[in-house]
Design a protein around this motif. Structure first.
Motif, PDB file in Angstrom:
ATOM      1  N   ARG A   1      -4.301-120.097  76.739  1.00  0.00           N
ATOM      2  CA  ARG A   1      -5.266-120.660  77.692  1.00  0.00           C
ATOM      3  C   ARG A   1      -6.452-119.714  77.890  1.00  0.00           C
ATOM      4  NH1 ARG A   1      -3.805-125.132  80.362  1.00  0.00           N
ATOM      5  NH2 ARG A   1      -5.228-124.691  82.084  1.00  0.00           N
ATOM      6  N   ALA A   2      -6.207-118.405  77.896  1.00  0.00           N
ATOM      7  CA  ALA A   2      -7.309-117.450  78.060  1.00  0.00           C
ATOM      8  C   ALA A   2      -8.250-117.493  76.867  1.00  0.00           C
ATOM      9  CB  ALA A   2      -6.755-116.041  78.254  1.00  0.00           C
ATOM     10  N   ALA A   3      -7.681-117.584  75.660  1.00  0.00           N
ATOM     11  CA  ALA A   3      -8.522-117.666  74.462  1.00  0.00           C
ATOM     12  C   ALA A   3      -9.342-118.952  74.477  1.00  0.00           C
ATOM     13  CB  ALA A   3      -7.648-117.602  73.210  1.00  0.00           C
ATOM     14  N   ALA A   4      -8.696-120.066  74.832  1.00  0.00           N
ATOM     15  CA  ALA A   4      -9.388-121.350  74.880  1.00  0.00           C
ATOM     16  C   ALA A   4     -10.513-121.321  75.908  1.00  0.00           C
ATOM     17  CB  ALA A   4      -8.387-122.462  75.205  1.00  0.00           C
ATOM     18  N   LEU A   5     -10.227-120.777  77.092  1.00  0.00           N
ATOM     19  CA  LEU A   5     -11.231-120.742  78.150  1.00  0.00           C
ATOM     20  C   LEU A   5     -12.427-119.880  77.742  1.00  0.00           C
ATOM     21  CD1 LEU A   5     -11.570-121.928  80.995  1.00  0.00           C
ATOM     22  CD2 LEU A   5     -10.659-119.779  81.904  1.00  0.00           C
ATOM     23  N   ALA A   6     -12.165-118.776  77.056  1.00  0.00           N
ATOM     24  CA  ALA A   6     -13.254-117.899  76.631  1.00  0.00           C
ATOM     25  C   ALA A   6     -14.195-118.619  75.669  1.00  0.00           C
ATOM     26  CB  ALA A   6     -12.694-116.633  75.980  1.00  0.00           C
ATOM     27  N   THR A   7     -13.633-119.382  74.726  1.00  0.00           N
ATOM     28  CA  THR A   7     -14.493-120.086  73.769  1.00  0.00           C
ATOM     29  C   THR A   7     -15.318-121.155  74.468  1.00  0.00           C
ATOM     30  OG1 THR A   7     -12.880-121.819  73.186  1.00  0.00           O
ATOM     31  CG2 THR A   7     -12.769-119.781  71.957  1.00  0.00           C
ATOM     32  N   GLN A   8     -14.721-121.840  75.407  1.00  0.00           N
ATOM     33  CA  GLN A   8     -15.428-122.941  76.060  1.00  0.00           C
ATOM     34  C   GLN A   8     -16.440-122.446  77.085  1.00  0.00           C
ATOM     35  OE1 GLN A   8     -14.880-126.363  75.025  1.00  0.00           O
ATOM     36  NE2 GLN A   8     -14.203-124.962  73.436  1.00  0.00           N
TER      37      GLN A   8
ATOM     38  N   GLU B   1     -19.775-120.016  91.908  1.00  0.00           N
ATOM     39  CA  GLU B   1     -18.374-120.268  91.554  1.00  0.00           C
ATOM     40  C   GLU B   1     -18.062-121.757  91.497  1.00  0.00           C
ATOM     41  OE1 GLU B   1     -16.435-117.974  90.288  1.00  0.00           O
ATOM     42  OE2 GLU B   1     -18.217-116.722  90.579  1.00  0.00           O
ATOM     43  N   ALA B   2     -18.658-122.520  92.413  1.00  0.00           N
ATOM     44  CA  ALA B   2     -18.461-123.973  92.376  1.00  0.00           C
ATOM     45  C   ALA B   2     -19.048-124.546  91.096  1.00  0.00           C
ATOM     46  CB  ALA B   2     -19.107-124.625  93.592  1.00  0.00           C
ATOM     47  N   TYR B   3     -20.194-124.011  90.698  1.00  0.00           N
ATOM     48  CA  TYR B   3     -20.808-124.495  89.469  1.00  0.00           C
ATOM     49  C   TYR B   3     -19.946-124.165  88.249  1.00  0.00           C
ATOM     50  CZ  TYR B   3     -23.670-125.041  85.407  1.00  0.00           C
ATOM     51  OH  TYR B   3     -24.097-125.429  84.167  1.00  0.00           O
ATOM     52  N   VAL B   4     -19.399-122.954  88.207  1.00  0.00           N
ATOM     53  CA  VAL B   4     -18.552-122.561  87.066  1.00  0.00           C
ATOM     54  C   VAL B   4     -17.391-123.537  86.903  1.00  0.00           C
ATOM     55  CG1 VAL B   4     -16.899-120.811  86.282  1.00  0.00           C
ATOM     56  CG2 VAL B   4     -19.197-120.119  87.019  1.00  0.00           C
ATOM     57  N   GLU B   5     -16.747-123.895  87.999  1.00  0.00           N
ATOM     58  CA  GLU B   5     -15.624-124.839  87.919  1.00  0.00           C
ATOM     59  C   GLU B   5     -16.092-126.236  87.531  1.00  0.00           C
ATOM     60  OE1 GLU B   5     -12.424-124.024  88.006  1.00  0.00           O
ATOM     61  OE2 GLU B   5     -13.210-121.970  88.125  1.00  0.00           O
TER      62      GLU B   5
ATOM     63  N   ARG C   1     -18.731-126.943  85.760  1.00  0.00           N
ATOM     64  CA  ARG C   1     -19.181-126.893  84.372  1.00  0.00           C
ATOM     65  C   ARG C   1     -18.008-126.981  83.401  1.00  0.00           C
ATOM     66  NH1 ARG C   1     -22.359-128.398  80.652  1.00  0.00           N
ATOM     67  NH2 ARG C   1     -23.662-126.883  79.558  1.00  0.00           N
ATOM     68  N   ARG C   2     -16.882-126.427  83.793  1.00  0.00           N
ATOM     69  CA  ARG C   2     -15.702-126.508  82.925  1.00  0.00           C
ATOM     70  C   ARG C   2     -15.241-127.951  82.761  1.00  0.00           C
ATOM     71  NH1 ARG C   2     -12.852-120.978  85.312  1.00  0.00           N
ATOM     72  NH2 ARG C   2     -13.984-119.572  83.889  1.00  0.00           N
ATOM     73  N   LEU C   3     -15.597-128.791  83.702  1.00  0.00           N
ATOM     74  CA  LEU C   3     -15.286-130.215  83.588  1.00  0.00           C
ATOM     75  C   LEU C   3     -16.384-130.960  82.845  1.00  0.00           C
ATOM     76  CD1 LEU C   3     -13.778-130.857  87.121  1.00  0.00           C
ATOM     77  CD2 LEU C   3     -12.553-130.872  84.937  1.00  0.00           C
ATOM     78  N   THR C   4     -17.654-130.731  83.211  1.00  0.00           N
ATOM     79  CA  THR C   4     -18.724-131.492  82.559  1.00  0.00           C
ATOM     80  C   THR C   4     -18.880-131.099  81.098  1.00  0.00           C
ATOM     81  OG1 THR C   4     -20.410-129.929  83.351  1.00  0.00           O
ATOM     82  CG2 THR C   4     -19.997-131.907  84.684  1.00  0.00           C
ATOM     83  N   PHE C   5     -18.473-129.903  80.737  1.00  0.00           N
ATOM     84  CA  PHE C   5     -18.493-129.525  79.323  1.00  0.00           C
ATOM     85  C   PHE C   5     -17.250-130.048  78.600  1.00  0.00           C
ATOM     86  CE2 PHE C   5     -18.362-126.792  75.558  1.00  0.00           C
ATOM     87  CZ  PHE C   5     -19.693-126.809  75.173  1.00  0.00           C
ATOM     88  N   ALA C   6     -16.277-130.556  79.370  1.00  0.00           N
ATOM     89  CA  ALA C   6     -15.044-131.122  78.805  1.00  0.00           C
ATOM     90  C   ALA C   6     -14.235-130.076  78.051  1.00  0.00           C
ATOM     91  CB  ALA C   6     -15.348-132.318  77.905  1.00  0.00           C
TER      92      ALA C   6
END
Length: 322
Positions: A172-179, A134-138, A140-145
């Motif tokens: 926001r849900a649609a955006a998060l899914a794509t990223q 879970e820490a990695y998922v959060e 990664r959402r930053l390092t992937f920008a």
């Protein structure tokens, strides 16, 4: 890259091709700037890797400071002696010419944590720390920008979306899914390279380390999560399109914002096919063709040039620390 490496690898890396399918409808000059930012990002990622491998901590810290300073005063860093800082400044200046100060401030606000997240990863890499899942998922959402790439949908649509639209749960849900799809599919395709290079930042590696999965099980789990992202997007996409329809109240502004939101959703959808295509076309992931599986053949192990205090001061006219 040296000229021989450019001739051998640059086109086959497909970095600029990658964004052409993300941002359909963008003006040419904007698409050029986004493509250059994408190429810059890969270069930054490779510097991060090499600096971590060779323990170039002071050099890495200077780079992070330079990038933070560039977001505040990009024009002052166009001549910076570190080409990664100067290149970033060039991208920011060009991107900031399209929508105005509110969007520019948001872009910078979203990019500062990306730099900090890369610095956090640098520390993990130096200590061999594999983040929990879970820490990695959060992280990664930053390092992937994630939110930087989503922000760029708006200048592509030639319209800044109202806060109520951007912050709408469906958007926001649609955006998060794509990223998340893009980041985790990247993890899936990068896994052989990153296992060979003793990396610690990959969803598959976190699953192996912290969930006790075998390599085969971890690959299957990442694959499942990637597929779920597609389903999550398809589930919420109709609601975002209904939101777009509701914005068209017959006024010129209503029609403009409605069309912009439709453009954003259309290009969110394009992330899936573009990311899939890129990872199977780019030479970045063909580790079986590399002499050293830990090091892409187009990446140099050389450090960036060292700069004197005078050079740093000349390239930081605001007087702040680089």
């Amino acid at each position: 890259m040296p000229p021989d490496k450019v001739a051998a690898y640059a086109d086959s890396l497909c970095y600029t091709d990658l964004v052409a399918g993300y941002y359909i409808g963008a003006p040419d000059e904007l698409l050029d700037a986004i493509a250059d930012l994408s190429s810059w990002f890969f270069g930054w990622d490779d510097r991060h890797d090499r600096d971590a491998v060779h323990g170039r901590t002071a050099q890495w810290r200077r780079l992070c400071q330079g990038l933070h300073a560039t977001l505040k005063h990009p024009r002052q860093h166009l001549g910076h002696p570190d080409p990664l800082v100067a290149g970033f400044a060039d991208c920011v200046v060009r991107l900031s010419s399209h929508l105005g100060p509110r969007w520019n401030a948001r872009f910078a606000r979203h990019f500062h944590p990306v730099i900090d997240a890369y610095d956090h990863e640098f520390g993990n890499r130096r200590t061999g720390t594999v983040p929990g899942v879970e820490a990695y998922v959060e992280l990664r959402r930053l390092t992937f920008a994630h939110w930087v790439w989503i922000d760029l949908l708006e200048p592509t649509a030639r319209c800044e979306l109202p806060d109520a639209v951007r912050k709408h749960p469906a958007y926001r849900a649609a955006a998060l899914a794509t990223q998340d799809f893009s980041a985790w599919y990247n993890d899936l395709c990068s896994l052989p390279k990153e296992l060979a290079g003793d990396e610690v930042h990959n969803l598959g590696i976190s699953l192996i380390q912290h969930e006790g999965l075998s390599l085969e099980q971890a690959v299957a789990e990442v694959h499942r999560r990637v597929g779920d992202c597609v389903g999550d997007f398809l589930a919420v996409e109709p609601e975002v399109l209904r939101l777009a329809d509701g914005l068209d109240d017959g006024s010129a502004e209503g029609r403009k914002v409605s069309a912009a939101l439709q453009s954003c959703v259309f290009n969110m959808r394009n992330w899936f096919s573009s990311v899939y295509w890129f990872h199977h076309e780019s030479g970045r992931y063909r580790v079986d063709s590399w002499i050293d599986r830990t090091l892409p053949p187009y990446v140099s192990d050389a450090a960036a040039p060292e700069f004197s205090e005078i050079e740093l001061a000349e390239n930081n006219p605001s007087g702040g620390e680089e």
